[in-house]
Design a protein around this motif. Sequence first.
Motif, PDB file in Angstrom:
ATOM      1  N   HIS A   5       0.813  -1.213   0.000  1.00 31.25           N
ATOM      2  CA  HIS A   5       0.000   0.000   0.000  1.00 31.25           C
ATOM      3  C   HIS A   5       0.846   1.262   0.000  1.00 31.25           C
ATOM      4  O   HIS A   5       1.927   1.305   0.584  1.00 31.25           O
TER       5      HIS A   5
ATOM      6  N   SER B 150      -0.167  -5.558   3.816  1.00 31.58           N
ATOM      7  CA  SER B 150      -1.276  -6.306   4.396  1.00 31.58           C
ATOM      8  C   SER B 150      -1.392  -7.630   3.650  1.00 31.58           C
ATOM      9  O   SER B 150      -0.680  -7.877   2.675  1.00 31.58           O
ATOM     10  N   THR B 151      -2.300  -8.464   4.116  1.00 30.78           N
ATOM     11  CA  THR B 151      -2.649  -9.684   3.395  1.00 30.78           C
ATOM     12  C   THR B 151      -4.145  -9.677   3.144  1.00 30.78           C
ATOM     13  O   THR B 151      -4.903  -8.937   3.780  1.00 30.78           O
ATOM     14  N   ASP B 152      -4.561 -10.509   2.201  1.00 35.14           N
ATOM     15  CA  ASP B 152      -5.955 -10.549   1.804  1.00 35.14           C
ATOM     16  C   ASP B 152      -6.273 -11.962   1.323  1.00 35.14           C
ATOM     17  O   ASP B 152      -5.454 -12.585   0.644  1.00 35.14           O
TER      18      ASP B 152
ATOM     19  N   ASN C 157      -9.460 -14.006  -0.645  1.00 35.47           N
ATOM     20  CA  ASN C 157     -10.653 -13.721  -1.421  1.00 35.47           C
ATOM     21  C   ASN C 157     -11.283 -15.007  -1.915  1.00 35.47           C
ATOM     22  O   ASN C 157     -10.581 -15.925  -2.327  1.00 35.47           O
TER      23      ASN C 157
ATOM     24  N   ASP D  73     -13.805 -10.778   0.508  1.00 38.73           N
ATOM     25  CA  ASP D  73     -12.434 -10.941   0.977  1.00 38.73           C
ATOM     26  C   ASP D  73     -12.324 -10.502   2.423  1.00 38.73           C
ATOM     27  O   ASP D  73     -13.169  -9.772   2.936  1.00 38.73           O
TER      28      ASP D  73
ATOM     29  N   TYR E 169      -9.378  -8.758   4.742  1.00 38.09           N
ATOM     30  CA  TYR E 169      -8.149  -7.976   4.657  1.00 38.09           C
ATOM     31  C   TYR E 169      -7.564  -7.891   6.062  1.00 38.09           C
ATOM     32  O   TYR E 169      -8.300  -7.694   7.031  1.00 38.09           O
TER      33      TYR E 169
ATOM     34  N   THR F  34      -3.999  -6.478   8.426  1.00 37.74           N
ATOM     35  CA  THR F  34      -2.658  -5.941   8.620  1.00 37.74           C
ATOM     36  C   THR F  34      -2.388  -5.914  10.123  1.00 37.74           C
ATOM     37  O   THR F  34      -3.302  -5.699  10.917  1.00 37.74           O
TER      38      THR F  34
ATOM     39  N   GLU G 228      -8.584  -5.304  10.624  1.00 37.99           N
ATOM     40  CA  GLU G 228      -9.224  -6.202   9.667  1.00 37.99           C
ATOM     41  C   GLU G 228     -10.305  -5.443   8.920  1.00 37.99           C
ATOM     42  O   GLU G 228     -10.915  -4.519   9.454  1.00 37.99           O
TER      43      GLU G 228
ATOM     44  N   TRP H 281     -17.727  -2.189   1.968  1.00 32.46           N
ATOM     45  CA  TRP H 281     -16.533  -2.316   2.811  1.00 32.46           C
ATOM     46  C   TRP H 281     -16.919  -2.059   4.255  1.00 32.46           C
ATOM     47  O   TRP H 281     -17.682  -1.135   4.561  1.00 32.46           O
TER      48      TRP H 281
ATOM     49  N   SER I  14      -1.185  -5.866  -5.564  1.00 29.66           N
ATOM     50  CA  SER I  14      -1.301  -7.172  -4.936  1.00 29.66           C
ATOM     51  C   SER I  14      -0.380  -8.170  -5.628  1.00 29.66           C
ATOM     52  O   SER I  14      -0.166  -8.115  -6.830  1.00 29.66           O
TER      53      SER I  14
END
Length: 190
Positions: free
Chosen positions: A44, A62-64, A66, A77, A79, A81, A98, A116, A186
Motif C-alpha cells: 500500500h 497487508s494480506t488478503d 478472497n 475478501d 483484509y 494488517t 481487519e 466495505w 497485490s
Amino acid sequence: MKADPALAIPAVTFDAHGELKITASASSSPRDFDFLVGRWRMYHRRLNKRLENCQDWTEFESTDENFRILGDVGDTDTYYTTEMPGPDGTRGSGKPFEGVTVRLFDTKTKLWSLYWVASNVSALDPPVVGSFENNVGHFFCKDTFKGRDVIVVFRWDVRDKDNPVWSQAFSADKGKTWEWNWYNVSERIK
C-alpha cells in the motif's frame, strides 16, 4: 506506485435528482472478480491527508484472502494488517486491523456493488457501484469526508492479473478533478 495516467476516470453524470448515473459496460460479468480468488500480499501507498494538497505518503503491507460467494453473484475478501497506520501516517497503535469487502453482482443492471466494513468502524460504507471494461473497473459513490461532499472512485486495474492494482480517488467538485489518495499492488501468495 501511481495510477496509470492513460486510464482516464470515466465522466461522472447525474440524474435530475442529483444522484450518480452509473451504467454497466457491455462486457460486465458476474465473473469479473474471479481474478481475485486466492491469497494475496498487498503493498500500500496511502496519502497522509486527503483533500489538503498533501504530498506525504505512508507505505505499509497487508494480506488478503478472497473467495466467491452466493454462486455466480458474489465475491468477498478478508483484509488484515498487523498495524494500520493512523490517518496522518503515524505508527505505534499496535492494534491489528481487519476489513471485509462484499461484492455483489446485480443480474438485472449488470452492475457490481462493493461494500466495505472495517474493524475500527464496524459499519458498512456506502457501496461503490460500477463495472469493468477492458480489464479496468471503475466503481463510484457519493459520500462525505470530514463534512465535505465527495465522490469516491475505486479503480481495479487487472490488465496484469498476477499483480492487480487497486486505487482510490476523491473528487470534491462533482468529478471535475480527482485526488488519488490510496494505491495498492497485490502479489499472489503461492
